[in-house]
Design a protein around this motif. Structure first.
Motif, mmCIF file in Angstrom:
data_model
loop_
_atom_site.group_PDB
_atom_site.id
_atom_site.type_symbol
_atom_site.label_atom_id
_atom_site.label_comp_id
_atom_site.label_asym_id
_atom_site.label_seq_id
_atom_site.Cartn_x
_atom_site.Cartn_y
_atom_site.Cartn_z
ATOM 1 N N TYR A 81 37.155 31.673 33.803
ATOM 2 C CA TYR A 81 37.767 32.788 34.533
ATOM 3 C C TYR A 81 37.790 32.443 36.010
ATOM 4 C CZ TYR A 81 32.759 34.160 34.763
ATOM 5 O OH TYR A 81 31.401 34.174 34.917
ATOM 6 N N ALA A 82 38.596 33.204 36.731
ATOM 7 C CA ALA A 82 38.671 33.065 38.185
ATOM 8 C C ALA A 82 38.089 34.346 38.772
ATOM 9 C CB ALA A 82 40.125 32.862 38.601
ATOM 10 N N PHE A 191 42.163 37.273 33.520
ATOM 11 C CA PHE A 191 43.618 37.370 33.678
ATOM 12 C C PHE A 191 44.091 36.620 34.921
ATOM 13 C CE2 PHE A 191 42.872 40.524 30.533
ATOM 14 C CZ PHE A 191 44.018 40.540 29.778
ATOM 15 N N GLN A 192 43.285 36.653 35.973
ATOM 16 C CA GLN A 192 43.653 35.892 37.170
ATOM 17 C C GLN A 192 43.711 34.404 36.838
ATOM 18 O OE1 GLN A 192 40.490 37.865 39.684
ATOM 19 N NE2 GLN A 192 42.164 37.956 41.158
ATOM 20 N N TYR A 193 42.752 33.955 36.030
ATOM 21 C CA TYR A 193 42.715 32.539 35.651
ATOM 22 C C TYR A 193 43.954 32.184 34.824
ATOM 23 C CZ TYR A 193 40.930 28.129 33.772
ATOM 24 O OH TYR A 193 40.770 26.811 33.422
ATOM 25 N N ALA A 207 46.614 38.975 26.925
ATOM 26 C CA ALA A 207 46.881 40.421 26.974
ATOM 27 C C ALA A 207 46.918 41.003 25.560
ATOM 28 C CB ALA A 207 48.195 40.681 27.709
ATOM 29 N N ASP A 208 47.530 40.287 24.635
ATOM 30 C CA ASP A 208 47.574 40.783 23.248
ATOM 31 C C ASP A 208 46.166 40.879 22.665
ATOM 32 O OD1 ASP A 208 50.330 41.148 23.127
ATOM 33 O OD2 ASP A 208 50.712 39.082 22.469
ATOM 34 N N ALA A 310 48.113 39.886 38.382
ATOM 35 C CA ALA A 310 47.995 38.862 37.341
ATOM 36 C C ALA A 310 48.917 39.168 36.163
ATOM 37 C CB ALA A 310 46.537 38.762 36.871
ATOM 38 N N LEU A 311 49.058 40.456 35.840
ATOM 39 C CA LEU A 311 49.851 40.841 34.664
ATOM 40 C C LEU A 311 51.348 40.939 34.951
ATOM 41 C CD1 LEU A 311 47.579 43.701 33.220
ATOM 42 C CD2 LEU A 311 48.145 41.555 32.058
#
Ligand code: AMP
Ligand code: MG
Length: 486
Positions: A81-82, A191-193, A207-208, A310-311
């Motif tokens: 992760y970030a 999510f950022q990563y 996301a899913d 991110a999204l």
């Protein structure tokens, strides 16, 4: 799916995360623990997970709890992760000293991550030693279990095992591994990563996976990824409102410590506020007070803005439209936060409808001006609802002020019995936590066990536990600081 059968117990671990998102899962092994020694075991949680407590206490069980003995076919992974740390983006954090062993089935039918912290260096360790000391791991155990007992969403603590390996900090400390259980370890930073890789397919799979695991209703929405974002906004707004209602200061609300599930995670320099003051900061590294008690709602909103960024590619093919959707969805944060906070404050005041804003605002001003212990005040206010105002009013210097306020409040007809179910008598107060950890570090677990006993039944006032309901003695110090323990 891997399974280890050691009579009489069976532990079944799924590698669903690693299979679904291999780009975020780096296969890795725990370091050897020379002399595992069980310091704390959460038997109730073990039972919910179908784990046999007696087996967990056995030598093989301890080897599972430090990650050395995993089921055949199961590969622990370090998660990538970030994250924004104190506002600065770090593109590659990840589990530097932690491993996901796999997912276990909870009695409620959902799955939980079984995760270890302090299990040795991984490729994400950067300059760190990959280890954890007994004190900070027991601290996470106590505080997370107290939060759970307070009804606040949180990762749980299954066990702390001393490793027998020394850990070098300012001094040499005994090492330990915490076995942690969580709905998942998906973070805003995950999510950022994924976004930073530029691989939109990976972002979509992540996301899913998050929808499937945490926010399944989003799957039916016209724009499922926007609905996921809305669900995370709602979960985080409600979570942080609950922290505020009990005076919890997380201390390191970086985006990598902000979950998608809405559970509290990564208990480092966290602490419970005593004297009410929005500027309260305990963390030794939070010089600017970025993560002060009163800033927490704004920080959560900021972290969610980073999730929206991110999204973004998933919201719409038209970037401008995606941004507009994100802004609107994030706009719901304040209303959600206020709803949970107002309902919670009304309950703390024993009222069955939201209290008038001036009544609450005036109380908070009185608490702050008089340096009143937040937890004691609300607990004692229960007696005031029954007509005995003295225990609450004696906490104030400004007696005329609190008397006037109490009269206004009592006119609303507060319900004393209801108040005792929502205002805790016992929280993990800083001086008690420090006392318990210091004793445990030298081998005496009795203070830890007594503290756990108090804080895991926080509303149930019991004889003999008076000191657990009192604020720290004056000499404990307003200068009390907490440390990340890394
Ligand atoms: P935290 O502030 O505990 O949430 O940790 C932030 C990042 O630093 C995460 O990537 C951790 O895995 C990493 N980290 C913290 N302590 C250590 C350590 N002793 N060794 C290696 N990595 C660590
Ligand atoms: Mg963290």
């Amino acid at each position: 799916m891997g399974r280890v059968s050691i009579a009489p117990a069976t532990v079944t671990l799924s590698d669903h995360f690693a299979r679904t998102l291999p780009e975020l899962a780096l296969a890795w092994q725990a370091e050897h623990a020379p002399a595992p020694n069980l310091l704390a075991l959460n038997e109730r949680l073990a039972a919910e997970l179908g784990l046999d407590a007696a087996w967990l206490r056995s030598p093989d069980g301890l080897r599972l709890l430090v990650g050395e003995h995993v089921p055949d076919g199961v590969t622990p992974v370090a998660q990538a992760y970030a994250g924004h740390q104190f506002g600065h983006y770090a593109p590659r954090l990840g589990d530097g000293r932690a491993l996901l062993l796999g997912e276990v089935a909870h009695a409620d039918g959902s799955s939980r991550d079984l995760h270890l912290k302090g299990s040795g260096r991984t490729p994400f360790a950067r300059g760190g030693d990959g280890l954890a000391a007994v004190g900070p791991m027991l601290r996470e155990y106590v505080v997370s279990e107290a939060m759970n007992a307070l009804g606040i969403p949180t990762t749980r603590s299954l066990a702390v095992v001393a490793t027998g390996r020394p850990v070098r900090r300012e001094t040499v400390l005994p090492g330990a591994v915490l076995a942690r259980v969580a709905s998942s370890h998906l973070r805003v930073g995950s999510f950022q990563y994924a976004r930073a890789t530029g691989d939109v397919d990976l972002l979509r799979r992540l996301a899913d996976h998050a929808i499937d695991r945490h926010h399944p209703a989003a799957a039916d929405a016209a724009n499922r990824y926007l609905a996921l974002f809305e669900a995370v906004v709602a979960a985080q707004a409600s979570l942080v409102a609950r922290w505020m209602l009990v005076g919890f200061v997380h201390g390191v609300m970086n985006t990598d410590n902000t979950t998608i599930s809405g559970e509290t995670i990564d208990y480092g320099p966290c602490a419970f506020m005593e004297a009410f003051d929005p500027a309260t900061v305990y963390s030794s590294i939070d010089h600017a007070g970025r993560y002060a008690y009163g800033n927490q709602p704004r920080v959560a909103e900021w972290n969610l803005a980073r999730l929206a960024e991110a999204l973004l590619p998933l919201f719409s093919d038209d970037e401008e439209q995606g941004v507009a959707q994100a802004v609107e969805a994030l706009g719901a944060f304040r209303g959600r936060y206020n709803d949970t906070w107002s309902a919670g404050m009304a309950a703390k005041l024993g009222l069955d409808r939201p209290a008038p804003a001036p009544l609450v605002d005036d109380l908070l001003t009185l608490l702050q001006d008089n340096h009143v212990d937040h937890t004691s005040f609300f607990r004692r206010l229960g007696a005031a609802a029954d007509g005995d105002t003295e225990p609450a009013r004696e906490l104030f210097l400004d007696l005329a002020g609190i008397d006037a306020w109490l009269a206004r409040w009592r006119a609303h007809g507060p319900d004393a019995a209801a108040m005792r179910l929502v205002n805790p008598a016992y929280i993990p107060r800083n001086h008690l936590v420090e006392e318990a950890l210091a004793a445990a570090t030298t081998g005496d677990l009795a203070p830890l066990e007594r503290l756990l006993d108090a804080v895991t039944a926080p509303y149930d006032e019991r004889p003999g536990l008076d000191r657990y309901a009192e604020p720290a003695p004056a000499d404990f110090g307003a200068a009390y600081q907490t440390f990340c323990g890394t």
